[in-house]
Design a protein around this motif. Structure first.
Motif, PDB file in Angstrom:
ATOM      1  N   LYS A  96       0.836  -1.201   0.000  1.00  0.00           N
ATOM      2  CA  LYS A  96       0.000   0.000   0.000  1.00  0.00           C
ATOM      3  C   LYS A  96       0.868   1.248   0.000  1.00  0.00           C
ATOM      4  CE  LYS A  96      -3.880   2.134   2.438  1.00  0.00           C
ATOM      5  NZ  LYS A  96      -4.831   2.018   3.588  1.00  0.00           N
ATOM      6  N   TYR A  97       1.966   1.179   0.734  1.00  0.00           N
ATOM      7  CA  TYR A  97       2.876   2.323   0.780  1.00  0.00           C
ATOM      8  C   TYR A  97       3.626   2.517  -0.519  1.00  0.00           C
ATOM      9  CZ  TYR A  97       2.995   5.132   4.976  1.00  0.00           C
ATOM     10  OH  TYR A  97       2.722   6.089   5.922  1.00  0.00           O
ATOM     11  N   LEU A  98       3.673   1.466  -1.339  1.00  0.00           N
ATOM     12  CA  LEU A  98       4.263   1.633  -2.673  1.00  0.00           C
ATOM     13  C   LEU A  98       3.476   2.667  -3.476  1.00  0.00           C
ATOM     14  CD1 LEU A  98       5.146  -2.030  -3.768  1.00  0.00           C
ATOM     15  CD2 LEU A  98       6.736  -0.135  -3.407  1.00  0.00           C
ATOM     16  N   GLY A  99       2.159   2.625  -3.314  1.00  0.00           N
ATOM     17  CA  GLY A  99       1.311   3.597  -4.014  1.00  0.00           C
ATOM     18  C   GLY A  99       1.597   5.016  -3.541  1.00  0.00           C
ATOM     19  N   TYR A 100       1.815   5.177  -2.243  1.00  0.00           N
ATOM     20  CA  TYR A 100       2.143   6.507  -1.717  1.00  0.00           C
ATOM     21  C   TYR A 100       3.478   7.003  -2.284  1.00  0.00           C
ATOM     22  CZ  TYR A 100      -1.456   5.426   1.781  1.00  0.00           C
ATOM     23  OH  TYR A 100      -2.629   5.089   2.416  1.00  0.00           O
ATOM     24  N   LEU A 101       4.434   6.079  -2.399  1.00  0.00           N
ATOM     25  CA  LEU A 101       5.752   6.462  -2.921  1.00  0.00           C
ATOM     26  C   LEU A 101       5.683   6.818  -4.402  1.00  0.00           C
ATOM     27  CD1 LEU A 101       8.029   3.829  -1.140  1.00  0.00           C
ATOM     28  CD2 LEU A 101       8.003   6.294  -0.740  1.00  0.00           C
ATOM     29  N   GLU A 102       4.843   6.094  -5.140  1.00  0.00           N
ATOM     30  CA  GLU A 102       4.663   6.424  -6.558  1.00  0.00           C
ATOM     31  C   GLU A 102       4.068   7.823  -6.707  1.00  0.00           C
ATOM     32  OE1 GLU A 102       5.655   4.916  -9.131  1.00  0.00           O
ATOM     33  OE2 GLU A 102       6.051   2.839  -8.527  1.00  0.00           O
ATOM     34  N   GLU A 103       3.142   8.159  -5.820  1.00  0.00           N
ATOM     35  CA  GLU A 103       2.549   9.495  -5.830  1.00  0.00           C
ATOM     36  C   GLU A 103       3.598  10.542  -5.426  1.00  0.00           C
ATOM     37  OE1 GLU A 103      -0.787  11.979  -6.539  1.00  0.00           O
ATOM     38  OE2 GLU A 103      -0.454   9.842  -6.926  1.00  0.00           O
ATOM     39  N   TYR A 104       4.435  10.154  -4.482  1.00  0.00           N
ATOM     40  CA  TYR A 104       5.522  11.002  -3.982  1.00  0.00           C
ATOM     41  C   TYR A 104       6.424  11.462  -5.126  1.00  0.00           C
ATOM     42  CZ  TYR A 104       8.268  12.250   0.252  1.00  0.00           C
ATOM     43  OH  TYR A 104       8.891  12.901   1.283  1.00  0.00           O
ATOM     44  N   ARG A 105       6.679  10.558  -6.059  1.00  0.00           N
ATOM     45  CA  ARG A 105       7.589  10.843  -7.175  1.00  0.00           C
ATOM     46  C   ARG A 105       7.083  11.997  -8.047  1.00  0.00           C
ATOM     47  NH1 ARG A 105       8.637   7.918 -10.985  1.00  0.00           N
ATOM     48  NH2 ARG A 105      10.866   7.453 -11.056  1.00  0.00           N
ATOM     49  N   LYS A 106       5.769  12.172  -8.107  1.00  0.00           N
ATOM     50  CA  LYS A 106       5.182  13.183  -8.993  1.00  0.00           C
ATOM     51  C   LYS A 106       5.507  14.606  -8.541  1.00  0.00           C
ATOM     52  CE  LYS A 106       1.237  10.212 -10.180  1.00  0.00           C
ATOM     53  NZ  LYS A 106      -0.242  10.090 -10.134  1.00  0.00           N
ATOM     54  N   PHE A 107       5.881  14.739  -7.282  1.00  0.00           N
ATOM     55  CA  PHE A 107       6.114  16.086  -6.738  1.00  0.00           C
ATOM     56  C   PHE A 107       7.598  16.453  -6.678  1.00  0.00           C
ATOM     57  CE2 PHE A 107       2.110  14.553  -4.885  1.00  0.00           C
ATOM     58  CZ  PHE A 107       1.249  15.549  -5.321  1.00  0.00           C
ATOM     59  N   ILE A 108       8.421  15.664  -7.348  1.00  0.00           N
ATOM     60  CA  ILE A 108       9.857  15.942  -7.365  1.00  0.00           C
ATOM     61  C   ILE A 108      10.264  16.492  -8.726  1.00  0.00           C
ATOM     62  CG2 ILE A 108      12.153  14.914  -7.285  1.00  0.00           C
ATOM     63  CD1 ILE A 108      11.306  13.126  -5.149  1.00  0.00           C
ATOM     64  N   LYS A 109      10.950  17.605  -8.693  1.00  0.00           N
ATOM     65  CA  LYS A 109      11.551  18.181  -9.896  1.00  0.00           C
ATOM     66  C   LYS A 109      13.027  18.399  -9.589  1.00  0.00           C
ATOM     67  CE  LYS A 109       7.399  20.450 -11.694  1.00  0.00           C
ATOM     68  NZ  LYS A 109       6.785  21.734 -12.136  1.00  0.00           N
ATOM     69  N   GLY A 110      13.854  17.627 -10.267  1.00  0.00           N
ATOM     70  CA  GLY A 110      15.279  17.663  -9.935  1.00  0.00           C
ATOM     71  C   GLY A 110      15.485  17.080  -8.553  1.00  0.00           C
ATOM     72  N   ASN A 111      15.986  17.886  -7.640  1.00  0.00           N
ATOM     73  CA  ASN A 111      16.173  17.441  -6.255  1.00  0.00           C
ATOM     74  C   ASN A 111      15.243  18.171  -5.287  1.00  0.00           C
ATOM     75  OD1 ASN A 111      18.207  15.812  -7.193  1.00  0.00           O
ATOM     76  ND2 ASN A 111      19.699  16.434  -5.663  1.00  0.00           N
ATOM     77  N   VAL A 112      14.210  18.809  -5.825  1.00  0.00           N
ATOM     78  CA  VAL A 112      13.294  19.587  -4.987  1.00  0.00           C
ATOM     79  C   VAL A 112      11.957  18.865  -4.897  1.00  0.00           C
ATOM     80  CG1 VAL A 112      12.110  21.790  -4.669  1.00  0.00           C
ATOM     81  CG2 VAL A 112      14.420  21.743  -5.632  1.00  0.00           C
ATOM     82  N   LEU A 113      11.540  18.611  -3.629  1.00  0.00           N
ATOM     83  CA  LEU A 113      10.252  17.979  -3.383  1.00  0.00           C
ATOM     84  C   LEU A 113       9.257  19.068  -3.003  1.00  0.00           C
ATOM     85  CD1 LEU A 113       8.433  15.478  -2.835  1.00  0.00           C
ATOM     86  CD2 LEU A 113       9.318  15.508  -0.491  1.00  0.00           C
TER      87      LEU A 113
END
Length: 262
Positions: A96-113
């Motif tokens: 289930k947390y894999l889904g959260y991490l996949e969503e997490y990736r969408k908010f990263i541009k370069g090294n900025v979250l």
């Protein structure tokens, strides 16, 4: 008559000789005194001044003196209670947390979250750290819940109070104490124990996600602590430092016996 005159002459001559002799000795003595006195003065001037050694402030003493538990019960805040639930959800269902991490990736541009409604965070590794976490969680089995320990809550709270004054202390207390020393103040710990600290994040799920991603930590120790099957107990304390840095201190242990109040 000649003999008497001769004796008188010798007496006068001898008296003059003694007078000159005594004057010579006196002159010699005065010369020595005058010669030695400046040397003594100079020697006195050259003598180094007595220096008082600087006073060193003794370091704060680390005490392992047991601290009896307070009479009032430790009440968790909404954020602290939510962090416990999020960590147990990650242990119960890593997929289930894999889904959260996949969503997490969408908010990263370069090294900025840049999470919604949150201050952007500059990451050290960025995307590689998130991908590493995703790969790890795919292989993890389901784990049992961690039970909240009031004693570990107190250990976490005591360290949080130090971090509120100075967030840069990290895992070291303001008196130089380490986790094992702080644990002994509140009870007896088992063989395994660990501590996670989260900075600059105030939302429970994002606190846990940040610990799982473990950006910039080569050993991924924070992630390993959350998913360590040997840990059974958990303590938490969250707050805000004087510089407005959000903080969460999490304690893990395989066993902990809290000190009983007298």
């Amino acid at each position: 008559m000649q003999i008497q005159k001769l004796r008188a002459f010798r007496t006068v001559r001898f008296s003059k000789f003694m007078k000159n002799y005594l004057l010579g000795i006196l002159f010699f003595v005065v010369a020595i005194i005058c010669f030695c006195q400046p040397s003594a003065i100079n020697a006195q001037k050259k003598k180094p001044p007595v220096q008082t050694p600087p006073v060193k402030t003794p370091p704060a003493k680390i005490t392992n003196k047991p601290i009896p538990p307070a009479q009032q019960e430790v009440i968790l805040s909404a954020v602290e209670d939510a962090v416990i639930k999020e960590i147990n959800e990650a242990r119960n269902n890593p997929q289930k947390y894999l889904g959260y991490l996949e969503e997490y990736r969408k908010f990263i541009k370069g090294n900025v979250l840049s999470m919604p409604n949150a201050t952007p965070l500059v990451m050290i590794e960025g995307m590689p750290a998130i991908d590493d976490a995703i790969n790890d969680l795919r292989k993890l089995p389901k784990l049992n819940d961690l039970k909240n320990s009031k004693g570990l809550n107190r250990v976490a709270k005591s360290h949080l109070e130090d971090l509120i004054e100075n967030p840069k202390l990290g895992h070291k207390g303001k008196d130089g104490s380490l986790l094992d020393q702080r644990l002994l103040r509140y009870g007896l710990v088992g063989l395994l124990y660990a501590e996670n600290i989260s900075y600059r994040i105030s939302v429970a799920r994002e606190v846990v996600l940040a610990m799982i991603v473990d950006d910039g930590v080569k050993s991924r120790s924070h992630r390993k602590n959350i998913f360590n099957p040997s840990f059974k107990l958990f303590g938490i304390a969250c707050g805000t430092a004087k510089d407005n840095t959000a903080l969460c201190v999490a304690e893990f242990a395989d066993d902990f016996s809290e000190m009983k109040s007298k």
